[in-house]
Design an enzyme around this catalytic site. Structure first.
Site, PDB file in Angstrom:
ATOM      1  CE  LYS A  24      -6.072  -0.969  -1.397  1.00  0.00           C
ATOM      2  NZ  LYS A  24      -4.839  -1.729  -1.468  1.00  0.00           N
ATOM      3  CG  ASN A  33      -9.606  -7.513   6.552  1.00  0.00           C
ATOM      4  OD1 ASN A  33     -10.561  -7.242   5.813  1.00  0.00           O
ATOM      5  ND2 ASN A  33      -8.468  -6.836   6.512  1.00  0.00           N
ATOM      6  CG  ASN A  70      -4.791   0.273   6.122  1.00  0.00           C
ATOM      7  OD1 ASN A  70      -5.904   0.023   5.675  1.00  0.00           O
ATOM      8  ND2 ASN A  70      -3.708  -0.255   5.604  1.00  0.00           N
ATOM      9  CG  ASN A 111      -1.993  -1.018   1.201  1.00  0.00           C
ATOM     10  OD1 ASN A 111      -2.520  -1.328   0.142  1.00  0.00           O
ATOM     11  ND2 ASN A 111      -2.337  -1.567   2.353  1.00  0.00           N
ATOM     12  CG  ASN A 154      -4.906   1.397   1.730  1.00  0.00           C
ATOM     13  OD1 ASN A 154      -4.332   1.261   0.654  1.00  0.00           O
ATOM     14  ND2 ASN A 154      -5.637   0.423   2.256  1.00  0.00           N
ATOM     15  CD  GLU A 159       0.313  -0.409   5.120  1.00  0.00           C
ATOM     16  OE1 GLU A 159       0.942  -0.984   4.217  1.00  0.00           O
ATOM     17  OE2 GLU A 159      -0.890  -0.621   5.350  1.00  0.00           O
TER      18      GLU A 159
END
Length: 204
Positions: free
Chosen positions: A93, A158, A101, A15, A97, A173
């Protein structure tokens, strides 16, 4: 890298922004580096065992070997497409994210919990900053990203990879996600207070 050659391609699936450049700097012109994105969701349950929560689509930038790689991925059940506009794919994306995230990691919840109404303004402000910074980089994004995000988050069962990293005490990250938005924003003189706050909380 000493074992690499022209018959090797490296597919960068991580990512965020900036990792492809790091790989290219390390390998030089020895081998082709293919930028890719995937929306698959996986949890590591124990050494040698994972739980696949979502098998999404993988996107490859269109380069010399990407068509052959896409054929290989598709042949084994990994739905893969090619893109002629990877900067747009990457920033789209990235924006998603940057919401999912770190918020799931800070709150310690599965991704779907980030759809909570109480977080709606925060989600919007994170995306809004990503759109502003992406625009300065020549990538035209719009709030349609937020609409897509609102639609898919409730389906993600998840824990995000960043949440899993924090649980294990591993590096995250964040510097390639919200931290990169802050870094690029500073370069263009664009304030990114929300992404900067999120980055600081994850680093803490």
């Amino acid at each position: 890298k000493d074992r690499l050659g022209k018959n090797v391609a490296i597919v960068v699936l991580q990512n965020g922004l900036g990792n492809e450049e790091i790989v290219k700097e390390l390998v030089g012109d020895k081998t082709e580096v293919v930028r890719a994105l995937t929306t698959s969701g996986v949890e590591f349950t124990e050494p040698g065992r994972i739980t696949v929560k979502l098998v999404g689509e993988t996107t490859l930038g269109r380069v010399e070997t990407s068509e052959r790689i896409a054929e290989l991925f598709n042949s084994c059940g990994l739905k893969t497409q090619l893109s002629d506009n990877m900067p747009l794919e990457l920033w789209s994306k990235l924006a998603m994210n940057c919401v999912i995230n770190p918020l799931s990691a800070i709150l310690g919840v599965p991704d779907k919990e980030i759809a909570a109404k109480s977080l709606s303004i925060l989600r919007r402000r994170i995306v809004d900053e990503c759109i502003s910074v992406g625009g300065a980089e020549g990538v035209k994004l719009d709030m349609g990203i937020l609409d897509r995000l609102e639609g898919v988050i409730p389906t993600y069962e998840n824990y995000s990879s960043m949440c899993q990293d924090l649980m294990k005490g591993k590096r995250t990250e964040i510097d390639f996600l919200n931290g990169k938005v802050v870094e690029v924003g500073r370069r263009h003189g664009i304030p990114t207070p929300v992404n900067e706050t999120i980055t600081s909380l994850i680093k803490f």
